[in-house]
Structures are given as C-alpha cells and as structure tokens.
Scaffold this motif. Structure first.
Motif, PDB file in Angstrom:
ATOM      1  N   UNK A   4       0.844  -1.208   0.000  1.00  0.00           N
ATOM      2  CA  UNK A   4       0.000   0.000   0.000  1.00  0.00           C
ATOM      3  C   UNK A   4       0.879   1.258   0.000  1.00  0.00           C
ATOM      4  N   UNK A   5       1.983   1.232   0.760  1.00  0.00           N
ATOM      5  CA  UNK A   5       2.885   2.391   0.775  1.00  0.00           C
ATOM      6  C   UNK A   5       3.512   2.618  -0.600  1.00  0.00           C
ATOM      7  N   UNK A   6       3.914   1.516  -1.241  1.00  0.00           N
ATOM      8  CA  UNK A   6       4.511   1.628  -2.582  1.00  0.00           C
ATOM      9  C   UNK A   6       3.505   2.220  -3.563  1.00  0.00           C
ATOM     10  N   UNK A   7       2.278   1.716  -3.519  1.00  0.00           N
ATOM     11  CA  UNK A   7       1.255   2.219  -4.440  1.00  0.00           C
ATOM     12  C   UNK A   7       0.935   3.691  -4.172  1.00  0.00           C
ATOM     13  N   UNK A   8       0.824   4.027  -2.868  1.00  0.00           N
ATOM     14  CA  UNK A   8       0.496   5.411  -2.518  1.00  0.00           C
ATOM     15  C   UNK A   8       1.631   6.360  -2.926  1.00  0.00           C
ATOM     16  N   UNK A   9       2.882   5.953  -2.599  1.00  0.00           N
ATOM     17  CA  UNK A   9       4.029   6.798  -2.950  1.00  0.00           C
ATOM     18  C   UNK A   9       4.137   6.998  -4.441  1.00  0.00           C
ATOM     19  N   UNK A  10       3.988   5.904  -5.183  1.00  0.00           N
ATOM     20  CA  UNK A  10       4.068   6.004  -6.642  1.00  0.00           C
ATOM     21  C   UNK A  10       2.933   6.870  -7.178  1.00  0.00           C
ATOM     22  N   UNK A  11       1.731   6.667  -6.632  1.00  0.00           N
ATOM     23  CA  UNK A  11       0.571   7.447  -7.119  1.00  0.00           C
ATOM     24  C   UNK A  11       0.801   8.938  -6.906  1.00  0.00           C
ATOM     25  N   UNK A  12       1.407   9.305  -5.768  1.00  0.00           N
ATOM     26  CA  UNK A  12       1.680  10.735  -5.517  1.00  0.00           C
ATOM     27  C   UNK A  12       2.673  11.295  -6.534  1.00  0.00           C
ATOM     28  N   UNK A  13       3.465  10.396  -7.129  1.00  0.00           N
ATOM     29  CA  UNK A  13       4.393  10.832  -8.186  1.00  0.00           C
ATOM     30  C   UNK A  13       3.751  10.737  -9.568  1.00  0.00           C
ATOM     31  N   UNK A  14       2.478  10.325  -9.595  1.00  0.00           N
ATOM     32  CA  UNK A  14       1.771  10.197 -10.872  1.00  0.00           C
ATOM     33  C   UNK A  14       2.078   8.883 -11.582  1.00  0.00           C
ATOM     34  N   UNK A  15       2.562   7.889 -10.820  1.00  0.00           N
ATOM     35  CA  UNK A  15       2.950   6.616 -11.435  1.00  0.00           C
ATOM     36  C   UNK A  15       2.024   5.500 -10.982  1.00  0.00           C
ATOM     37  N   UNK A  16       1.732   4.590 -11.902  1.00  0.00           N
ATOM     38  CA  UNK A  16       0.955   3.399 -11.578  1.00  0.00           C
ATOM     39  C   UNK A  16       1.911   2.201 -11.595  1.00  0.00           C
ATOM     40  N   UNK A  17       1.952   1.468 -10.474  1.00  0.00           N
ATOM     41  CA  UNK A  17       2.903   0.356 -10.383  1.00  0.00           C
ATOM     42  C   UNK A  17       2.209  -1.011 -10.368  1.00  0.00           C
ATOM     43  N   UNK A  18       0.962  -1.048 -10.856  1.00  0.00           N
ATOM     44  CA  UNK A  18       0.194  -2.309 -10.823  1.00  0.00           C
ATOM     45  C   UNK A  18       1.016  -3.500 -11.326  1.00  0.00           C
ATOM     46  N   UNK A  19       1.635  -3.328 -12.490  1.00  0.00           N
ATOM     47  CA  UNK A  19       2.342  -4.477 -13.084  1.00  0.00           C
ATOM     48  C   UNK A  19       3.740  -4.667 -12.485  1.00  0.00           C
ATOM     49  N   UNK A  20       4.225  -3.649 -11.780  1.00  0.00           N
ATOM     50  CA  UNK A  20       5.602  -3.734 -11.262  1.00  0.00           C
ATOM     51  C   UNK A  20       5.667  -4.180  -9.798  1.00  0.00           C
ATOM     52  N   UNK A  21       4.521  -4.274  -9.112  1.00  0.00           N
ATOM     53  CA  UNK A  21       4.543  -4.630  -7.678  1.00  0.00           C
ATOM     54  C   UNK A  21       5.314  -5.934  -7.423  1.00  0.00           C
ATOM     55  N   UNK A  22       5.104  -6.997  -8.225  1.00  0.00           N
ATOM     56  CA  UNK A  22       5.854  -8.236  -7.943  1.00  0.00           C
ATOM     57  C   UNK A  22       7.369  -8.033  -8.031  1.00  0.00           C
ATOM     58  N   UNK A  23       7.826  -7.225  -8.975  1.00  0.00           N
ATOM     59  CA  UNK A  23       9.276  -6.999  -9.106  1.00  0.00           C
ATOM     60  C   UNK A  23       9.807  -6.240  -7.886  1.00  0.00           C
ATOM     61  N   UNK A  24       9.056  -5.224  -7.417  1.00  0.00           N
ATOM     62  CA  UNK A  24       9.499  -4.495  -6.221  1.00  0.00           C
ATOM     63  C   UNK A  24       9.485  -5.421  -4.991  1.00  0.00           C
ATOM     64  N   UNK A  25       8.492  -6.287  -4.903  1.00  0.00           N
ATOM     65  CA  UNK A  25       8.429  -7.219  -3.767  1.00  0.00           C
ATOM     66  C   UNK A  25       9.635  -8.152  -3.787  1.00  0.00           C
ATOM     67  N   UNK A  26      10.000  -8.622  -4.982  1.00  0.00           N
ATOM     68  CA  UNK A  26      11.161  -9.510  -5.101  1.00  0.00           C
ATOM     69  C   UNK A  26      12.446  -8.757  -4.753  1.00  0.00           C
ATOM     70  N   UNK A  27      12.547  -7.496  -5.193  1.00  0.00           N
ATOM     71  CA  UNK A  27      13.746  -6.707  -4.886  1.00  0.00           C
ATOM     72  C   UNK A  27      13.873  -6.462  -3.387  1.00  0.00           C
ATOM     73  N   UNK A  28      12.743  -6.211  -2.748  1.00  0.00           N
ATOM     74  CA  UNK A  28      12.749  -6.039  -1.289  1.00  0.00           C
ATOM     75  C   UNK A  28      13.309  -7.292  -0.610  1.00  0.00           C
ATOM     76  N   UNK A  29      12.826  -8.452  -1.000  1.00  0.00           N
ATOM     77  CA  UNK A  29      13.298  -9.709  -0.395  1.00  0.00           C
ATOM     78  C   UNK A  29      14.793  -9.891  -0.622  1.00  0.00           C
ATOM     79  N   UNK A  30      15.233  -9.633  -1.851  1.00  0.00           N
ATOM     80  CA  UNK A  30      16.659  -9.822  -2.171  1.00  0.00           C
ATOM     81  C   UNK A  30      17.526  -8.886  -1.340  1.00  0.00           C
ATOM     82  N   UNK A  31      17.079  -7.629  -1.205  1.00  0.00           N
ATOM     83  CA  UNK A  31      17.870  -6.629  -0.470  1.00  0.00           C
ATOM     84  C   UNK A  31      17.941  -6.985   1.019  1.00  0.00           C
TER      85      UNK A  31
END
Ligand code: SAM
Length: 240
Positions: A7-34
């Motif tokens: 929800x934070x990722x979606x809200x932050x991206x939305x405030x920047x005018x970005x939609x991350x619907x299709x990218x959420x899985x990639x960000x989730x995977x990057x979070x785990x890796x990091x």
C-alpha cells in the motif's frame, strides 16, 4: 512484501503520478533480495520494509518527476550503491538501458545478482570509478542521461557526470535540500565542464514529506579533455 508495504509503494508512486500495478511483484522480489543480502553484506543502512519502500523505492522513482528521463536510450547511475535509483527505474522503464556504476565491488555484485534474479535484461552494472569511465572512450560521451542520488556535492557531480554525457544529454541529481552556496558552485562548475543548470525542482517525498531537490544540468557544449581529473581529485579539490 506485506499488504502494508504494498500500500505504501502504491500510494508513494501514485503521488508521483505513477501506476505500479504491473511492477509490484518486481518491487516485492527486490525487497526480499535486499533484506536477505543485507544480512550477509552491509549494503544499506535502511533495514525495515517501510524505510526500504519509501526511502529507496519511492525516492528512486521521484527521479522520474518532470519527465527528465523521457526518451533516454542509455542511462548511467553514478554511485549506485545497492542499485538506487537504477534498479527501480529499470523496473519501470524496460526499454531504457541502465548502467549502475559503483567503485565498490560487493555493491555491484548485489546489483548484478538482483538484476539477473528479476530478469532485468536492461541492466548492465559496472564496477569502477566515474573518473576512470569518464576518460574511457567506451563510456565518455556514451550516455543520454546521468542519474545520481546522494553521491556528492553538485560541483563534484558536474565534473564526474558531464564527461559521460552525449552532447545535449542531461545529468539528473537527486539531493536533499540544497544550499544557495552549493547551487552557485554547481552552476560555476557546470559552466566549466560544458553544461548549464536548467532545473532546480524542490519537492517533498511522498508520504513522508522529507525535503528533496532534483537538479538538472544540461550538456550544452563539449567537456574539456582535462576533465574529469584523476581519481579522488574532484572530491578533494572541487572545481568551485
Ligand atoms: N546512490 C545510492 C543510494 O542513493 O542509495 C548510494 C549512495 S552512497 C551514499 C554513494 C555511493 O557512491 C557509494 O556506494 C560510493 O561507493 C559511490 N561513489 C562515490 N564516488 C564515486 C565515484 N567517483 N565513482 C564511482 N562510485 C562512486
């Protein structure tokens, strides 16, 4: 990633005018890796999910404000650390090629492993110093954009970044609040290395409200051959 983190990722991206619907899985995977890599190697001081989501992912995406990366084919991330902003940008812009650059091998090892794991074929990470790449014919004037986040004062960034840009290219620096003195020194350094500060965009980080500044230096002419100076000199003896 927890539902709260998403929800934070979606809200932050939305405030920047970005939609991350299709990218959420990639960000989730990057979070785990990091998070996993950070237990073995000290890659980043940010360790909690909300911090990583907002201060790494969303903050990196704020580089897209103003469309300064639009149309760029090749982007180098000078001083990428654990891959910021390069990895979030590469997730969002699959048709742009990103070269995350850092002098610290263990950081680039992580960036390479993360890019491979996420299937980011648009990422080619590089170990090295900007002073060296700026003199290497394979990299000098090789990029449409230089991005850099939290790396150095503006005059140093101008000397390190402008040699890497093609004529007409742009350096996009992500910084916190910037003083008038640093900005003025940056303007003078930019003129010395063939550029001009064209944008100073002060804004607040989505959700958290922390002060940020995007600074754009456009390459308006050739960079004199004497720049960048040898390794370490731009930091030790800034142009201005
Ligand atoms: N950009 C990342 C971020 O925002 O999370 C990392 C920021 S960290 C404070 C600065 C990074 O820049 C370090 O990893 C350092 O090794 C790298 N760096 C500094 N000067 C450099 C240079 N001249 N060439 C290559 N890397 C450099």
């Amino acid at each position: 990633m927890t539902p709260e983190g998403e929800a934070l990722l979606r809200q932050g991206a939305a405030e920047l005018g970005l939609n991350v619907d299709t990218q959420v899985p990639a960000f989730a995977a990057l979070l785990d890796l990091l998070v996993e890599a950070n237990t073995r190697v000290n890659l980043t001081a940010l360790k909690t999910e909300p911090d990583i989501v907002l201060k790494h992912f969303v903050d990196s995406l704020s580089c897209l404000r103003g469309g300064h990366l639009d149309g760029a084919g090749r982007v180098i991330d000078l001083g990428t650390g654990a891959g910021f902003p390069a990895l979030p940008l590469a997730i969002m812009a699959p048709d742009t090629t990103f070269t995350p650059l850092d002098s610290i091998r263990k950081k680039i090892d992580f960036v390479r492993a993360a890019a491979a794991s996420l299937g980011l074929t648009n990422v080619t990470a590089q170990v090295g110093r900007a002073e060296t790449l700026g003199r290497d014919p394979d990299h000098r004037e090789g990029y449409d954009r230089v991005v850099c986040r939290a790396v150095a004062a503006l005059p140093i960034l101008a000397e390190l970044g402008l040699p890497l840009l093609k004529p007409g290219g742009r350096l996009v620096a992500q910084k916190g609040p910037i003083s008038e003195a640093e900005l003025q020194a940056g303007r003078q350094a930019a003129a010395e290395v063939g550029g001009r500060v064209t944008v100073v965009d002060a804004f607040t980080l989505p959700v958290l409200g922390d002060a940020r500044t995007l600074i754009v230096i456009e390459k308006t002419g050739p960079t004199p051959a004497k720049y960048p100076r040898r390794e370490g000199v731009p930091n030790q003896q800034p142009l201005f």
